[in-house]
Enzyme design. Structure first.
Site, PDB file in Angstrom:
ATOM      1  CE  LYS A 125      -3.769  -2.330   2.310  1.00  0.00           C
ATOM      2  NZ  LYS A 125      -4.354  -2.760   3.578  1.00  0.00           N
TER       3      LYS A 125
ATOM      4  CD  GLN B 191      -3.849  -4.658   6.543  1.00  0.00           C
ATOM      5  OE1 GLN B 191      -3.845  -3.665   5.828  1.00  0.00           O
ATOM      6  NE2 GLN B 191      -4.276  -5.826   6.118  1.00  0.00           N
TER       7      GLN B 191
ATOM      8  CG  ASP C 277     -10.365  -0.417   4.883  1.00  0.00           C
ATOM      9  OD1 ASP C 277     -10.116  -0.911   3.773  1.00  0.00           O
ATOM     10  OD2 ASP C 277      -9.653  -0.572   5.887  1.00  0.00           O
TER      11      ASP C 277
HETATM   12  N1  GUN Z   1      -7.262  -6.998   5.873  1.00  0.00           N
HETATM   13  C1  GUN Z   1      -7.624  -7.750   4.801  1.00  0.00           C
HETATM   14  N2  GUN Z   1      -8.308  -7.019   3.915  1.00  0.00           N
HETATM   15  C2  GUN Z   1      -8.392  -5.775   4.417  1.00  0.00           C
HETATM   16  C3  GUN Z   1      -8.958  -4.569   3.956  1.00  0.00           C
HETATM   17  O1  GUN Z   1      -9.564  -4.490   2.876  1.00  0.00           O
HETATM   18  N3  GUN Z   1      -8.820  -3.497   4.762  1.00  0.00           N
HETATM   19  C4  GUN Z   1      -8.190  -3.560   5.959  1.00  0.00           C
HETATM   20  N4  GUN Z   1      -8.118  -2.463   6.699  1.00  0.00           N
HETATM   21  N5  GUN Z   1      -7.627  -4.655   6.425  1.00  0.00           N
HETATM   22  C5  GUN Z   1      -7.729  -5.758   5.655  1.00  0.00           C
END
Ligand code: GUN
Length: 292
Positions: free
Chosen positions: A54, A98, A121
């Site tokens: 990311k 996350q 998100d």
């Molecule tokens: N962990 C796995 N997929 C995601 C996601 O789309 N967003 C976040 N914040 N954590 C994750």
């Protein structure tokens, strides 16, 4: 006959290029650099890889990246204090915590402490409600990526039968809401659904988001249907989707592979959401084709 392959890698590259061009315009014309803050608590190896990717892609898009790596024993109070700072920071337009969080932290409480406008998100209860009522929301990245691919392939989705297999808050439920917003007839199926193969065979659009390798077989698919495989399952044979690809590819009209399908779209849509959040917070027009 074999299906058209929906190339998520190429599609994600196109989304990233469009985001990058728009970011460059924001910087040049308005002096605004969109910024994304990513918070990682603990050392989960898969999460570390995601967070690193990311950060790299955020910078490649010309945006500012703020990474906050916290110890596994971070208190809820300390995490909430960090989120409060990020909420108030004008250089931060998107905040992502996350998941999964360590067990001693209340993930719902933490997610709902993010300002909804910065919740890239789309997991905040306000954004869930806005999406569910057809209002302007921040939309979860993976379902948004699936919808972009479906729109690109089909144009209008109105009137099609869509079956979403999986009812998670991250994929299944928001995917169903998005498809309803496209005027599909939507069924959400799951592990307790009766006659799942028959239900799947009714789908013009089949979204597989169950997390069970190769569970959806070729004979479950309506000939010519579009199949989107959201599954990312680590097996002894490598990454496997939820769909038995070799069988499905001979029946479907179009199918997204694993890897190289939906996966690359998720981070691309995170960048798109960060750009969208930045435009909204500055009262600027939203980028076309990167939101719903
Ligand atoms: N962990 C796995 N997929 C995601 C996601 O789309 N967003 C976040 N914040 N954590 C994750």
């Amino acid at each position: 006959m074999t299906a058209t392959i929906l190339d998520g890698k190429a599609f994600a590259a196109d989304v990233r290029a469009r985001v990058k061009a728009h970011v460059s315009q924001m910087v040049n014309e308005h002096g605004i650099t969109p910024g994304l803050a990513v918070v990682l608590v603990g050392e989960d190896p898969a999460s570390r890889v995601y967070v690193r990717n990311k950060g790299v892609q955020t910078l490649e898009a010309g945006m500012a990246s703020f990474e906050h790596k916290l110890a596994v024993d971070t208190t809820e109070q300390a995490l909430l204090a960090l989120i409060a700072r990020l909420n108030a920071d004008p250089a931060v337009h998107g905040i992502l915590v996350q998941l999964p969080l360590p067990a001693h932290l209340n993930a719902e409480l933490v997610i709902n402490s993010i300002t909804p406008d910065k919740d890239v998100d789309g997991f905040h209860i306000s954004n869930v409600g806005l999406l569910g009522t057809g209002q302007k929301a921040m939309v979860p990245c993976t379902p948004l990526g699936c919808l972009m691919m479906l729109r690109a392939h089909h144009g209008s989705l109105a009137g099609l039968n869509a079956v979403v297999v999986g009812r998670s808050n991250i994929v299944g439920k928001p995917m169903a809401q998005l498809l309803l917003g496209e005027s599909c007839t939507v069924t959400i199926a799951h592990s307790r659904t009766r006659d799942l193969p028959d239900v799947c065979r009714s789908a013009d659009i089949l979204i597989a988001a169950v997390g069970r390798p190769h569970m959806i077989r070729g004979e479950w698919i309506k000939p010519g249907a579009t199949v989107i495989d959201v599954g990312i399952n680590r097996t002894d044979m490598g990454l496997a989707g939820d769909v038995a690809f070799a069988e499905a590819v001979t029946v479907a009209g179009a199918i997204s592979p694993v890897p190289g399908g939906v996966g690359p779209m998720t981070i691309a849509c995170l960048l798109a959401n960060t750009l969208t959040a930045c435009c909204r917070s500055n009262g600027l027009p939203e980028p076309e084709g990167l939101t719903v």
